[in-house]
Enzyme design. Sequence first.
Site, PDB file in Angstrom:
ATOM      1  N   LYS A   1      -2.671  -2.120  -2.998  1.00 29.09           N
ATOM      2  CA  LYS A   1      -3.717  -1.206  -2.522  1.00 29.09           C
ATOM      3  C   LYS A   1      -3.304   0.222  -2.837  1.00 29.09           C
ATOM      4  CE  LYS A   1      -6.467   0.026   1.567  1.00 29.09           C
ATOM      5  NZ  LYS A   1      -6.903  -0.401   2.910  1.00 29.09           N
TER       6      LYS A   1
ATOM      7  N   GLU B   1       0.829  -1.218   0.000  1.00 33.07           N
ATOM      8  CA  GLU B   1       0.000   0.000   0.000  1.00 33.07           C
ATOM      9  C   GLU B   1       0.860   1.264   0.000  1.00 33.07           C
ATOM     10  OE1 GLU B   1      -3.693   2.174   2.392  1.00 33.07           O
ATOM     11  OE2 GLU B   1      -2.505   0.647   3.404  1.00 33.07           O
TER      12      GLU B   1
END
Length: 296
Positions: free
Chosen positions: A213, A176
Amino acid sequence: MNQDMANQMRTAKGFIAALDQSGGSTPKALAAYGLSEKDWSNDDEMFDLIHAMRARIVAAPDFSGSKVLGAILFEQTMDRAFEGKPAPRHLWEDQHVVPFLKIDHGLEDTANGVQLMKPIGGLDHTLQRAYMLGVFGTKERSVIHAANPAGIEAIVAQQFDIGRQVLLHKMMPILEPEITISIPDKAAAEALLLDAMLRQLDMLPDGTEVMIKLTLPETPGQYDALVNHPKVMRVVALSGGYDLNEATARLARNPGIIASFSRALTEGLSARQEDTAFNAAIGRNIASIYAASVTG
């Protein structure tokens, strides 16, 4: 790696619930839920309150694997119970929701326009413990504040380094590298991020998969090359400060990406609500996020 969980994450329709607020973000999450610092007197009580909120969300009738494919947990949540059963086991065995664990320990100060992750002490031990508790994968967050090529290269390299460590423990990493939604050069940062991610993916051995992500992009389809990449199990999106309507609208313009929302998921929920009103509110949020996640 649990292949039933892998198959669900790879192909099923739905989204991932982010229930991983940690020490720094917990007061803000509780404030949005209608609780203030007057409602707790120490950290233990604060974490009891956030766990009660999460348990209430998980217990809602619409929180099941038919729409919620996975849930990202804070480490304390992993070590607690839902309805008398260890949280990861309850999620998978009772609700068919794949459990993930947030593993980062916060962020370094900004340098070259980014915030790298702080060192994650004892990571191998944490991963071993999570695996034994039935956790499928991890999530590790760092933040991009500017379209700085050197900073973005560094942040992506760190994400993949941690991801490789997770893979050694037969777990699935969610990488992420979040881009701050308010920066003026967001689109340029997204282009740099995509190039850096593709280069790192090319260095992974054939047959290896990761999840990614990302902040919802300015240009629809910006991350199609990641969505379609053979080494990417799934691309998921964070809400990143967008409200529920804006987040779902942006998500719907990016087919192939599913949600992994936190703030947008809990929008409109309150500790003061009766269960009927609470369940109706979370049900509406789940339905909205699910609909945007399965578009296209």
